[in-house]
Design a protein around this motif. Structure first.
Motif, mmCIF file in Angstrom:
data_model
loop_
_atom_site.group_PDB
_atom_site.id
_atom_site.type_symbol
_atom_site.label_atom_id
_atom_site.label_comp_id
_atom_site.label_asym_id
_atom_site.label_seq_id
_atom_site.Cartn_x
_atom_site.Cartn_y
_atom_site.Cartn_z
ATOM 1 N N LEU A 127 48.773 87.539 18.671
ATOM 2 C CA LEU A 127 47.961 86.863 17.669
ATOM 3 C C LEU A 127 47.331 85.569 18.194
ATOM 4 O O LEU A 127 46.133 85.323 18.007
ATOM 5 N N LEU A 128 48.145 84.747 18.857
ATOM 6 C CA LEU A 128 47.663 83.431 19.260
ATOM 7 C C LEU A 128 46.754 83.472 20.485
ATOM 8 O O LEU A 128 45.893 82.596 20.652
ATOM 9 N N LEU A 129 46.947 84.458 21.340
ATOM 10 C CA LEU A 129 46.133 84.523 22.553
ATOM 11 C C LEU A 129 44.885 85.389 22.396
ATOM 12 O O LEU A 129 44.065 85.456 23.312
ATOM 13 N N ALA A 130 44.727 86.026 21.255
ATOM 14 C CA ALA A 130 43.557 86.881 21.040
ATOM 15 C C ALA A 130 42.231 86.121 21.182
ATOM 16 O O ALA A 130 41.283 86.657 21.765
ATOM 17 N N PRO A 131 42.114 84.876 20.715
ATOM 18 C CA PRO A 131 40.823 84.172 20.829
ATOM 19 C C PRO A 131 40.619 83.442 22.162
ATOM 20 O O PRO A 131 39.668 82.669 22.294
ATOM 21 N N ARG A 132 41.484 83.661 23.151
ATOM 22 C CA ARG A 132 41.375 82.925 24.415
ATOM 23 C C ARG A 132 40.038 83.212 25.103
ATOM 24 O O ARG A 132 39.407 84.247 24.859
ATOM 25 N N SER A 133 39.658 82.340 26.003
ATOM 26 C CA SER A 133 38.327 82.425 26.612
ATOM 27 C C SER A 133 38.135 83.644 27.503
ATOM 28 O O SER A 133 37.016 84.125 27.658
ATOM 29 N N ASN A 134 39.226 84.172 28.110
ATOM 30 C CA ASN A 134 39.069 85.327 29.000
ATOM 31 C C ASN A 134 39.455 86.644 28.339
ATOM 32 O O ASN A 134 39.653 87.651 29.003
ATOM 33 N N GLU A 138 50.767 74.831 32.247
ATOM 34 C CA GLU A 138 50.314 75.399 33.524
ATOM 35 C C GLU A 138 50.878 76.802 33.730
ATOM 36 O O GLU A 138 50.171 77.727 34.160
ATOM 37 N N ILE A 139 52.164 76.997 33.417
ATOM 38 C CA ILE A 139 52.818 78.300 33.581
ATOM 39 C C ILE A 139 52.141 79.355 32.713
ATOM 40 O O ILE A 139 51.809 80.455 33.173
ATOM 41 N N LEU A 140 51.918 79.024 31.445
ATOM 42 C CA LEU A 140 51.362 80.004 30.518
ATOM 43 C C LEU A 140 49.903 80.310 30.837
ATOM 44 O O LEU A 140 49.475 81.471 30.745
ATOM 45 N N LEU A 141 49.138 79.309 31.213
ATOM 46 C CA LEU A 141 47.739 79.548 31.570
ATOM 47 C C LEU A 141 47.641 80.421 32.821
ATOM 48 O O LEU A 141 46.781 81.305 32.918
ATOM 49 N N ARG A 142 48.545 80.192 33.777
ATOM 50 C CA ARG A 142 48.557 81.027 34.980
ATOM 51 C C ARG A 142 48.924 82.461 34.620
ATOM 52 O O ARG A 142 48.320 83.414 35.123
ATOM 53 N N PRO A 164 40.740 76.312 31.817
ATOM 54 C CA PRO A 164 40.889 76.495 30.369
ATOM 55 C C PRO A 164 39.881 75.692 29.563
ATOM 56 O O PRO A 164 39.481 74.593 29.945
ATOM 57 N N THR A 165 39.478 76.258 28.446
ATOM 58 C CA THR A 165 38.666 75.531 27.481
ATOM 59 C C THR A 165 39.599 74.702 26.592
ATOM 60 O O THR A 165 40.829 74.858 26.644
ATOM 61 N N ALA A 166 39.020 73.847 25.772
ATOM 62 C CA ALA A 166 39.833 73.057 24.837
ATOM 63 C C ALA A 166 40.600 73.983 23.897
ATOM 64 O O ALA A 166 41.755 73.713 23.546
ATOM 65 N N GLN A 167 39.958 75.088 23.492
ATOM 66 C CA GLN A 167 40.646 76.029 22.602
ATOM 67 C C GLN A 167 41.794 76.717 23.315
ATOM 68 O O GLN A 167 42.849 76.937 22.707
ATOM 69 N N ARG A 189 49.348 75.488 23.392
ATOM 70 C CA ARG A 189 50.234 74.517 22.751
ATOM 71 C C ARG A 189 50.879 75.113 21.499
ATOM 72 O O ARG A 189 52.079 74.952 21.261
ATOM 73 N N LEU A 190 50.090 75.818 20.700
ATOM 74 C CA LEU A 190 50.638 76.458 19.499
ATOM 75 C C LEU A 190 51.666 77.527 19.860
ATOM 76 O O LEU A 190 52.690 77.671 19.189
ATOM 77 N N LEU A 191 51.398 78.254 20.936
ATOM 78 C CA LEU A 191 52.348 79.277 21.377
ATOM 79 C C LEU A 191 53.657 78.639 21.831
ATOM 80 O O LEU A 191 54.752 79.145 21.517
#
Length: 208
Positions: free
Chosen positions: A194-201, A141-145, A152-155, A161-163
């Motif tokens: 690297l890990l957040l580059a493919p995020r939905s937003n 929740e903290i990181l998504l905020r 959030p999408t499943a990805q 989670r990977l982060l």
């Protein structure tokens, strides 16, 4: 006996008095754990410092794994309460990196306690230590905020989670003397990019 205790589910407080006792136990464990390693912490010392009976301590925390996972859950709750709304002038991945770097500095300032919390959290099984699920959900929740994702999408959930897992590993390396604080900060910032580059937003992904 320790194996039996560690496999038991912990009791959940229901009354204000029980919540107060549980908080006192966690505060006492944090104080003692800041000075003594996980192996050296004695449950009866924690009970005495918290002003509770040893049976009460074991009711809420059947093992030291339960206890220090609980301490970590309390720390994550405090971090959640300190998180502010994302700054529109800061790139989302940089906002997450800033948050994790700040949290890392705080944890590295109390290395003995942090080592115990990470050890307990990494050892704990979700089926018997409920605080593990609380930690994962709250941290997600903290990181998504921080990254500015409300739905959030499943990805997105997988990337976060990977982060989280990457961050735990970086922290453990630092606690083991295998990475400096400068290494920790640069690794965290690279991992976020690297890990957040493919995020939905992310720019170019929002319309997909």
């Amino acid at each position: 006996m320790a194996r039996i205790a560690s496999a038991r589910l912990s009791a959940e407080p229901s009354s204000p008095e029980q919540h107060d006792r549980r908080r006192r136990i966690l505060r006492a464990a944090a104080r003692i754990g800041a000075e003594k390693s996980f192996e050296r912490v004695q449950m009866h010392d924690v009970a005495k410092a918290a002003g509770v009976a040893i049976g009460t301590l074991y009711r809420y925390f059947p093992s030291k794994v339960h206890l220090f996972t609980g301490v970590m859950a309390a720390q994550v709750d405090r971090l959640r309460d300190q998180v502010t709304e994302p700054d529109p002038d800061v790139a989302p991945e940089d906002a997450v990196a800033d948050l994790l770097v700040q949290a890392s500095r705080y944890l590295m300032a109390q290395p003995v306690l942090s080592a115990s919390m990470l050890h307990a959290s990494n050892t704990a099984h979700a089926a018997t230590v409920a605080d593990t699920v609380h930690i994962d959900n709250t941290f997600r929740e903290i990181l998504l905020r921080a990254v500015g994702i409300e739905v959030p999408t499943a990805q997105d959930v997988t990337l976060v989670r990977l982060l989280m897992q990457c961050w735990y590993g970086v922290l453990q390396s630092s606690l083991n003397g295998r990475a400096s604080m400068a290494d920790v900060e640069s690794d965290i910032r690279l991992a976020c990019r690297l890990l957040l580059a493919p995020r939905s937003n992310a720019p170019g992904n929002a319309a997909e």
